[in-house]
Write a protein that holds these residues in place. Structure first.
Motif, PDB file in Angstrom:
ATOM      1  N   LYS A 242       0.847  -1.194   0.000  1.00  0.00           N
ATOM      2  CA  LYS A 242       0.000   0.000   0.000  1.00  0.00           C
ATOM      3  C   LYS A 242       0.888   1.251   0.000  1.00  0.00           C
ATOM      4  CE  LYS A 242      -3.932  -2.070   2.424  1.00  0.00           C
ATOM      5  NZ  LYS A 242      -4.835  -1.963   3.602  1.00  0.00           N
ATOM      6  N   ILE A 243       0.647   2.132  -0.963  1.00  0.00           N
ATOM      7  CA  ILE A 243       1.408   3.386  -1.069  1.00  0.00           C
ATOM      8  C   ILE A 243       0.456   4.546  -0.851  1.00  0.00           C
ATOM      9  CG2 ILE A 243       2.834   4.849  -2.558  1.00  0.00           C
ATOM     10  CD1 ILE A 243       3.702   2.336  -4.019  1.00  0.00           C
ATOM     11  N   THR A 244       0.766   5.372   0.148  1.00  0.00           N
ATOM     12  CA  THR A 244      -0.062   6.547   0.443  1.00  0.00           C
ATOM     13  C   THR A 244       0.619   7.789  -0.113  1.00  0.00           C
ATOM     14  OG1 THR A 244      -0.834   5.514   2.480  1.00  0.00           O
ATOM     15  CG2 THR A 244      -1.161   7.906   2.267  1.00  0.00           C
ATOM     16  N   ALA A 245      -0.062   8.455  -1.009  1.00  0.00           N
ATOM     17  CA  ALA A 245       0.514   9.658  -1.631  1.00  0.00           C
ATOM     18  C   ALA A 245       0.316  10.863  -0.716  1.00  0.00           C
ATOM     19  CB  ALA A 245      -0.157   9.914  -2.981  1.00  0.00           C
ATOM     20  N   GLU A 246       1.416  11.568  -0.451  1.00  0.00           N
ATOM     21  CA  GLU A 246       1.342  12.786   0.336  1.00  0.00           C
ATOM     22  C   GLU A 246       0.951  13.949  -0.559  1.00  0.00           C
ATOM     23  OE1 GLU A 246       1.686  13.128   3.520  1.00  0.00           O
ATOM     24  OE2 GLU A 246       2.184  11.036   3.920  1.00  0.00           O
ATOM     25  N   PRO A 247       0.158  14.899  -0.048  1.00  0.00           N
ATOM     26  CA  PRO A 247      -0.214  16.061  -0.864  1.00  0.00           C
ATOM     27  C   PRO A 247       1.018  16.884  -1.236  1.00  0.00           C
ATOM     28  CG  PRO A 247      -0.815  16.386   1.442  1.00  0.00           C
ATOM     29  CD  PRO A 247      -0.413  14.954   1.305  1.00  0.00           C
ATOM     30  N   VAL A 248       1.055  17.380  -2.469  1.00  0.00           N
ATOM     31  CA  VAL A 248       2.176  18.161  -2.966  1.00  0.00           C
ATOM     32  C   VAL A 248       1.928  19.648  -2.711  1.00  0.00           C
ATOM     33  CG1 VAL A 248       3.527  18.781  -5.004  1.00  0.00           C
ATOM     34  CG2 VAL A 248       2.647  16.450  -4.737  1.00  0.00           C
ATOM     35  N   GLN A 249       2.904  20.301  -2.051  1.00  0.00           N
ATOM     36  CA  GLN A 249       2.811  21.733  -1.820  1.00  0.00           C
ATOM     37  C   GLN A 249       3.396  22.445  -3.036  1.00  0.00           C
ATOM     38  OE1 GLN A 249       1.286  22.916   0.945  1.00  0.00           O
ATOM     39  NE2 GLN A 249       0.957  20.801   1.550  1.00  0.00           N
ATOM     40  N   SER A 250       2.543  23.103  -3.801  1.00  0.00           N
ATOM     41  CA  SER A 250       3.000  23.663  -5.073  1.00  0.00           C
ATOM     42  C   SER A 250       2.839  25.177  -5.131  1.00  0.00           C
ATOM     43  CB  SER A 250       2.237  23.017  -6.231  1.00  0.00           C
ATOM     44  OG  SER A 250       0.828  23.191  -6.050  1.00  0.00           O
ATOM     45  N   GLY A 251       3.033  25.858  -4.000  1.00  0.00           N
ATOM     46  CA  GLY A 251       2.946  27.307  -4.006  1.00  0.00           C
ATOM     47  C   GLY A 251       4.100  27.921  -4.783  1.00  0.00           C
ATOM     48  N   TYR A 252       3.905  29.141  -5.273  1.00  0.00           N
ATOM     49  CA  TYR A 252       4.954  29.825  -6.021  1.00  0.00           C
ATOM     50  C   TYR A 252       4.818  31.330  -5.828  1.00  0.00           C
ATOM     51  CZ  TYR A 252       1.101  30.428  -9.372  1.00  0.00           C
ATOM     52  OH  TYR A 252      -0.090  30.740  -9.953  1.00  0.00           O
ATOM     53  N   TRP A 253       5.899  32.044  -6.147  1.00  0.00           N
ATOM     54  CA  TRP A 253       5.941  33.499  -5.986  1.00  0.00           C
ATOM     55  C   TRP A 253       5.835  34.190  -7.339  1.00  0.00           C
ATOM     56  CZ3 TRP A 253       5.903  36.302  -1.513  1.00  0.00           C
ATOM     57  CH2 TRP A 253       6.163  35.618  -0.320  1.00  0.00           C
ATOM     58  N   LEU A 254       5.192  35.363  -7.347  1.00  0.00           N
ATOM     59  CA  LEU A 254       5.115  36.237  -8.513  1.00  0.00           C
ATOM     60  C   LEU A 254       5.667  37.599  -8.135  1.00  0.00           C
ATOM     61  CD1 LEU A 254       1.488  35.488  -9.799  1.00  0.00           C
ATOM     62  CD2 LEU A 254       3.619  34.693 -10.829  1.00  0.00           C
ATOM     63  N   GLN A 255       6.212  38.313  -9.125  1.00  0.00           N
ATOM     64  CA  GLN A 255       6.730  39.652  -8.883  1.00  0.00           C
ATOM     65  C   GLN A 255       6.207  40.615  -9.929  1.00  0.00           C
ATOM     66  OE1 GLN A 255      11.079  39.138  -8.676  1.00  0.00           O
ATOM     67  NE2 GLN A 255      11.000  40.031  -6.649  1.00  0.00           N
ATOM     68  N   GLU A 256       6.019  41.870  -9.517  1.00  0.00           N
ATOM     69  CA  GLU A 256       5.627  42.925 -10.439  1.00  0.00           C
ATOM     70  C   GLU A 256       6.442  44.161 -10.120  1.00  0.00           C
ATOM     71  OE1 GLU A 256       3.658  44.954 -13.501  1.00  0.00           O
ATOM     72  OE2 GLU A 256       3.684  42.812 -13.008  1.00  0.00           O
ATOM     73  N   VAL A 257       7.033  44.759 -11.154  1.00  0.00           N
ATOM     74  CA  VAL A 257       7.864  45.949 -10.963  1.00  0.00           C
ATOM     75  C   VAL A 257       6.982  47.173 -10.786  1.00  0.00           C
ATOM     76  CG1 VAL A 257       9.615  47.434 -12.029  1.00  0.00           C
ATOM     77  CG2 VAL A 257       9.751  44.949 -12.282  1.00  0.00           C
ATOM     78  N   VAL A 258       7.344  48.024  -9.820  1.00  0.00           N
ATOM     79  CA  VAL A 258       6.608  49.254  -9.560  1.00  0.00           C
ATOM     80  C   VAL A 258       6.946  50.279 -10.641  1.00  0.00           C
ATOM     81  CG1 VAL A 258       6.242  51.143  -7.931  1.00  0.00           C
ATOM     82  CG2 VAL A 258       6.632  48.818  -7.086  1.00  0.00           C
TER      83      VAL A 258
END
Length: 407
Positions: free
Chosen positions: A29-45
């Motif tokens: 039995k293989i239990t898949a862990e949830p993947v944390q897929s957050g990321y950053w965005l940037q915008e120049v002022v």
């Protein structure tokens, strides 16, 4: 032709016998862990941008923008965004905006504003303040212009300004043409996994018309006194600094250097835009180079302030003075322009000394302060540091494309 092979039967070993055993095993039995897929965005002022303008371009919902702007502390910072700086936001694994952070542009320093969304409400970030400094490698093949190609390689404009000042007495960055190469090793500062600022260039190579120019950073200071300058591969100073051969004040120690720091009590990140020289009240303050006095008076948090503009376009600022001298108009290097004090936002008697290029604060030690010659002991340490930096830059040599990072 006929070949013969003669073999003998293998000896029979009577000490063991072969037996086959079969056994059924339980299913795996293989239990898949949830993947944390957050990321950053940037915008120049951009020029005249407000925080809502930038957040809207990043795709932040109006409801979130309204919540963020409802915080009184944020309303005060809206008009303190500097053109060319960045606003960063993090999108979590659910596709929702979870964090916003940016630097405000204030007198004396730039402060980091970090927000996070908790249970649907925006609040000041509770994350531990941990600004990590990491070396960054870049290689840029010039195709149009140095500044344009560096920006396309995701190199901040502050690095271009540093590079231009380092080689100001050697070559003109705007004269680089197609086929020329820039190789860089510089410090990048990260907060919560997002690049927030750049530090000093540690080493640089520019290949112009087949000729290679090199620069290496070396500091002779320690602790809060640490400040560095740039030398070529032979340990010779690269920057003549157009007449900046005078120390602005005789000081006891440097109470606050230029650059990004974590406040030891408030645990906030800020950038100090100058160098603070601790000295007794009344100590004479001198012009660091020939120039023209453009401002003398009260300037907000700087208190009693004198500003000079110099022939090379560098502007110097002398803050927290207790009194002014009679100097006006053109001044010579070494002329007394004021006296150390503690006016404005000051916790004790010191001189706040700034250098600016195109209105942007830069490190005075690499632009508007005398460059010390290397002693024999310093030269030994410089050669060791140069070898380490050179080995990293060597990884970029021979590459025919721009490289954003070598992992």
């Amino acid at each position: 032709m006929t070949a013969y092979a003669v073999t003998e039967p293998l000896p029979q070993n009577q000490d063991f016998k072969t037996e086959r055993i079969s056994q059924e095993l339980p299913p795996v039995k293989i239990t898949a862990e949830p993947v944390q897929s957050g990321y950053w965005l940037q915008e120049v002022v951009k020029e005249d941008d407000t925080l809502p303008d930038v957040l809207a371009r990043l795709g932040v919902a109006q409801s979130d923008i309204q919540q963020i702007m409802a915080k009184s502390s944020i309303r005060k910072d809206v008009n303190k965004l500097r053109s060319g700086h960045s606003v960063s936001l993090r999108v979590d694994e659910a596709g929702q905006v979870s964090d916003v952070q940016f630097f405000t542009d204030e007198e004396l320093e730039q402060n980091l504003v970090a927000l996070e969304k908790v249970n649907g409400k925006w609040q000041a970030s509770t994350s531990e303040v941990d600004m990590k400094t990491m070396p960054t490698l870049r290689a840029v093949q010039i195709r149009s212009s140095a500044i344009g190609d560096m920006l396309r390689a995701e190199i901040p404009s502050e690095v271009y300004l540093q590079l231009r000042e380092i080689f100001a007495d050697t070559l003109d960055m705007q004269s680089l043409k197609e086929g020329d190469v820039i190789r860089l090793l510089y410090n990048s500062m990260y907060f919560r996994g997002q690049q927030m600022a750049v530090g000093d260039i540690l080493a640089a190579e520019i290949v112009k018309g087949g000729k290679t120019y090199q620069a290496y950073y070396y500091s002779q200071g320690k602790g809060n006194e640490e400040s560095g300058n740039y030398y070529d591969q032979n340990g010779k100073s690269l920057q003549q600094k157009a007449g900046f051969n005078t120390q602005p004040v005789n000081y006891t120690h440097i109470s606050s250097p230029f650059g990004y720091r974590v406040h030891p009590i408030r645990h906030t990140v800020h950038m100090h835009t100058g160098i603070d020289y601790a000295a007794p009240i009344g100590t004479p303050v001198r012009a660091a180079a020939d120039g023209k006095l453009t401002f003398k008076g009260w300037r907000g948090g700087y208190g009693h302030t004198v500003m000079l503009v110099h022939a090379n376009g560098v502007e110097t600022l002398y803050g927290h003075l207790s009194a002014f001298s009679d100097a006006q108009g053109s001044v010579r290097a070494g002329d007394i322009i004021g006296y150390v004090g503690t006016s404005g936002q000051s916790t004790g008697p010191h001189l706040h000394y700034e250098a600016r290029v195109n209105g942007q604060p830069v490190n005075p030690t690499t632009v508007a302060l005398p460059t010390p010659k290397l002693t024999p002991n310093n030269m030994t340490a410089f050669k060791r540091s140069q070898k380490e930096s050179g080995m990293l830059l060597a990884q970029l040599r021979g590459l025919s494309v721009s490289v954003a990072q070598l992992d």
